[in-house]
Design a protein around this motif. Structure first.
Motif, PDB file in Angstrom:
ATOM      1  N   SER A 195       0.907  -1.366  -0.094  1.00 62.88           N
ATOM      2  CA  SER A 195       0.183   0.047   0.219  1.00 62.88           C
ATOM      3  C   SER A 195       0.972   1.299   0.010  1.00 62.88           C
ATOM      4  O   SER A 195       1.759   1.356   0.776  1.00 62.88           O
ATOM      5  CB  SER A 195      -0.843   0.051   1.239  1.00 62.88           C
ATOM      6  N   HIS A 196       0.474   2.120  -0.703  1.00 61.18           N
ATOM      7  CA  HIS A 196       1.217   3.445  -0.871  1.00 61.18           C
ATOM      8  C   HIS A 196       0.353   4.884  -0.315  1.00 61.18           C
ATOM      9  O   HIS A 196       0.813   5.841  -0.565  1.00 61.18           O
ATOM     10  CB  HIS A 196       1.686   3.949  -2.498  1.00 61.18           C
ATOM     11  N   GLY A 197      -0.503   4.358   0.345  1.00 60.94           N
ATOM     12  CA  GLY A 197      -1.353   5.641   0.899  1.00 60.94           C
ATOM     13  C   GLY A 197      -1.021   6.410   1.948  1.00 60.94           C
ATOM     14  O   GLY A 197      -1.127   7.560   2.021  1.00 60.94           O
ATOM     15  N   ASP A 198       0.089   5.742   2.725  1.00 60.01           N
ATOM     16  CA  ASP A 198       0.663   6.466   3.844  1.00 60.01           C
ATOM     17  C   ASP A 198       1.868   6.876   3.537  1.00 60.01           C
ATOM     18  O   ASP A 198       2.713   7.354   4.421  1.00 60.01           O
ATOM     19  CB  ASP A 198       0.633   5.269   5.120  1.00 60.01           C
ATOM     20  N   LEU A 199       2.358   6.855   2.272  1.00 55.71           N
ATOM     21  CA  LEU A 199       3.579   7.423   1.787  1.00 55.71           C
ATOM     22  C   LEU A 199       3.613   8.801   1.554  1.00 55.71           C
ATOM     23  O   LEU A 199       2.548   9.569   0.897  1.00 55.71           O
ATOM     24  CB  LEU A 199       4.286   6.749   0.750  1.00 55.71           C
ATOM     25  N   LYS A 200       4.482   9.709   2.010  1.00 57.24           N
ATOM     26  CA  LYS A 200       4.320  11.207   1.702  1.00 57.24           C
ATOM     27  C   LYS A 200       5.189  11.561   0.669  1.00 57.24           C
ATOM     28  O   LYS A 200       6.264  10.708   0.252  1.00 57.24           O
ATOM     29  CB  LYS A 200       4.888  11.902   2.901  1.00 57.24           C
TER      30      LYS A 200
END
Length: 220
Positions: A195-200
């Motif tokens: 998952s890349h949703g929590d990457l800034k």
């Protein structure tokens, strides 16, 4: 020599028409040493090398004979159906698998033995992974699995290390040594994120020049 050497020279020490190395020691002793011909020296060296090879072959022969006797004894016991329960089955195998350990923040090489045996000890050899070149891994209570942790700072480049595994039963009086080679691929310390949703998004950037072509960078 019994005393330090104080001087060296080359002369016909024995008055035989051939030069020799003359050695003078601190206590007054003088000795002459003749030089062998090139053919004689070559023959002497070849003889010493042949003798060393012969001794190595004799040692290897003795080891193979002992191994052969052990196999014959096990085969005889199997045919007679009187094999000791403590002996390692011939079909025993040693499996290995590379997997990440997120808890310890490292990669692990997991070794597993089959046929109800346990891994009593792992002897790993690698100059790039272990400071002393060799490291031993074991459990207080042996089981069928044993892992070798590898820190991420050691995984930038691929490497290979040799493993000797001591495999047997807890009650066995004879163990078997499996020799294996484990290959660590390049950049295996990177873990794929599902998952890349929590990457800034990055807040900075770097600009640099390279002489390589873009196609080469993509391949890398």
């Amino acid at each position: 020599l019994s005393a330090p050497i104080s001087g060296l020279c080359i002369s016909d020490y024995r008055m035989q028409g051939s030069e020799e190395i003359i050695v003078a020691t601190a206590n007054g002793d003088i000795r002459g040493y003749g030089c062998a011909s090139s053919d004689e020296a070559k023959e002497e060296i070849e003889t010493k090398v042949d003798n060393m090879r012969l001794e190595a072959l004799k040692t290897q022969k003795m080891a193979l004979l002992l191994e052969k006797r052990s196999y014959e004894s096990n085969l005889k016991a199997v045919k007679a159906k009187t094999r000791d329960a403590g002996l390692v089955p011939q079909e025993t195998k040693l499996k290995q698998n590379l997997q990440p350990n997120v808890t310890e923040n490292c990669m692990e090489v997991l070794f597993e033995s089959t046929e109800g045996t346990v891994i009593k000890m792992l002897i790993c050899e690698s100059q790039s992974l272990f400071p002393t070149g060799t490291k031993v891994f074991k459990k207080n209570k042996p089981t069928a699995t044993l892992s070798v942790p590898i820190q991420k700072d050691q995984l930038g480049a691929g490497c290979t290390f040799n493993v000797k595994a001591v495999v047997g039963h807890l009650s066995s009086y004879q163990d078997h040594i499996f020799e294996s080679t484990c290959e660590i691929p390049h950049f295996c310390g990177f873990i794929h994120r599902q998952s890349h949703g929590d990457l800034k998004m990055p807040e900075s950037c770097v600009t640099f020049e390279m002489n390589e072509r873009v196609k080469s960078l993509e391949t890398w």
